[in-house]
Structures are given as structure tokens and as C-alpha cells.
Design an enzyme around this catalytic site. Structure first.
Site, PDB file in Angstrom:
ATOM      1  N   ILE A   3       0.876  -1.164   0.000  1.00  0.00           N
ATOM      2  CA  ILE A   3       0.000   0.000   0.000  1.00  0.00           C
ATOM      3  C   ILE A   3       0.918   1.219   0.000  1.00  0.00           C
ATOM      4  O   ILE A   3       1.815   1.336   0.829  1.00  0.00           O
ATOM      5  CB  ILE A   3      -0.957   0.001   1.215  1.00  0.00           C
ATOM      6  N   SER A   4       0.743   2.104  -0.973  1.00  0.00           N
ATOM      7  CA  SER A   4       1.647   3.241  -1.147  1.00  0.00           C
ATOM      8  C   SER A   4       1.596   4.180   0.052  1.00  0.00           C
ATOM      9  O   SER A   4       0.598   4.243   0.777  1.00  0.00           O
ATOM     10  CB  SER A   4       1.287   4.022  -2.413  1.00  0.00           C
TER      11      SER A   4
END
Length: 216
Positions: free
Chosen positions: A62-63
Site C-alpha cells: 500500500i503506497s
């Protein structure tokens, strides 16, 4: 269902985005409304409000929140826009997009991630998001054209087939470059006069791979 960070963490989360240059109020509001801790593994919820990428299932990530906010801001979204996302991942980016656009179609090559994201988005009432298991290099024929396209994994080059899905005056945001090194975030605008490309910032994303995952 997690409800977001305690007030001190929430304030620092917003402040960190503003300090790094995020100024679009609609984007900041969406980042404030969507609980990132709903999109990470239970053991990582204490870290959900830090500005860092975190691992998720299927070897993906997840960025970090700043990258999500920055890419979203560069899309220049309007409420009437229809958006295509390549790489659903946790579903966090799609949840942000859902607050800022009319409809979102998001494609994920891993069934596990698609199923998890679909459940999370439903729990948050992101009813304008459709999650499909699909190949981002071969967008379904019935998908039509999009006002905005965002790619959340690194492509060595943007395929012409993806640009064909972009409507006139549309914008595509994608990390482009080698899979094992730093990439460049590109903003591509499509107009009657042609394709305009602008290099934004250096980034590092997991690779975008063609086809569906054989497992997971």
C-alpha cells in the site's frame, strides 16, 4: 471496522501532507475521510497513519499516503469524471478516488487482493467503485473511455492500448521505468493535437505485470 486515527495522529497526518505541498482541499478532505487503517493488515494498524508504504498480501504494497495524495492531486479530478485504476492493491487509492469522481473501475490481477478490496470498499460504502479481476495491459472491451486513468504499479512503458482508453482532454498518471530501479511519475494528457507528456517526480513502485496471477 477501524474508524481512523486518534486526534493527534490525524492532525499530524494532515499536517505532513500539507507540509509536503498537497494543497487541493478536496484531496485533503478525501485523505481525511478515508481510514487508511481499514486497508492494512491488523498487525500494522498502529503504523497506518505514518507516511510510509506498508506490505500487503500477494507481495504487494500500500503506497505511502503522500504518494497517494500527490498522484490524486495531479489527476485534477472533477465530480463528473469516470476513472480507471490499474492495480487495486489494498483498495485505498480507489476509496480516495471514489470521494472525488463519479465512478471508478479498478482492475487487479490477484484474486485475493480484489476480494479483500471489494469487501473493504463495500464496508466504507464506496458504492461508485467496481472492482474487477483483470489485466491492466488488456482493459476489458466493455469498459469504454475514461476521463482519468491512474496506474499504481510501474510500467516499462505506457501501452498504446491503455492510451486508447483515455477520452479527449483526459489525463493518465503512471510510474514509468525499469522494474528494478527508480521510475519517473508521468502525467500524460490527451488532446485533439496529440499526446503531451510531463515528467513529475522520481518514484519507486512494484512492477506492473501482464496477465492474471496464476495463484493467489
Amino acid at each position: 471496522m477501524p474508524i481512523g486515527p486518534p486526534p493527534p495522529e490525524k492532525m499530524m497526518f494532515q499536517l505532513s501532507l500539507r507540509r509536503r505541498g498537497i494543497s487541493d482541499q478536496a484531496v485533503l478532505r478525501a485523505m481525511d475521510e478515508v481510514p487508511r487503517d481499514a486497508f492494512v493488515e491488523p498487525g500494522q494498524r498502529a503504523e497506518a497513519w505514518l507516511d510510509t508504504a506498508l506490505p500487503i498480501a500477494c507481495g504487494q504494497t500500500i503506497s505511502q499516503p503522500f504518494v497517494v495524495a500527490y498522484m490524486t492531486e495531479q489527476m485534477q479530478l472533477r465530480p463528473e469524471h469516470r476513472v480507471l485504476e490499474i492495480g487495486t492493491g489494498s483498495g485505498y487509492q480507489a476509496a480516495i478516488l471514489s470521494r472525488l469522481s463519479r465512478a471508478v473501475l479498478t482492475l487487479e490481477r490477484f484474486k485475493t487482493l480484489a476480494d479483500q478490496a471489494r469487501a473493504r470498499l463495500a464496508a466504507l460504502h464506496c458504492d461508485n467503485v467496481e472492482v474487477r479481476i483483470g489485466d491492466g495491459f488488456a482493459v476489458p472491451a466493455d469498459a469504454g473511455l475514461f476521463d482519468r486513468i491512474i496506474v499504481t504499479a510501474a510500467m516499462e512503458e505506457v501501452p498504446a492500448s491503455l492510451l486508447d482508453r483515455l477520452d479527449l482532454d483526459g489525463v493518465l498518471i503512471a510510474p514509468v521505468g525499469p522494474h528494478n530501479a527508480t521510475q519517473t511519475l508521468l502525467r500524460i494528457r490527451k488532446s485533439k493535437s496529440g499526446i503531451e507528456r510531463k515528467e513529475l517526480v522520481a518514484v519507486r513502485f512494484v512492477p506492473a505485470l501482464p496477465g492474471l496471477a496464476r495463484e493467489l
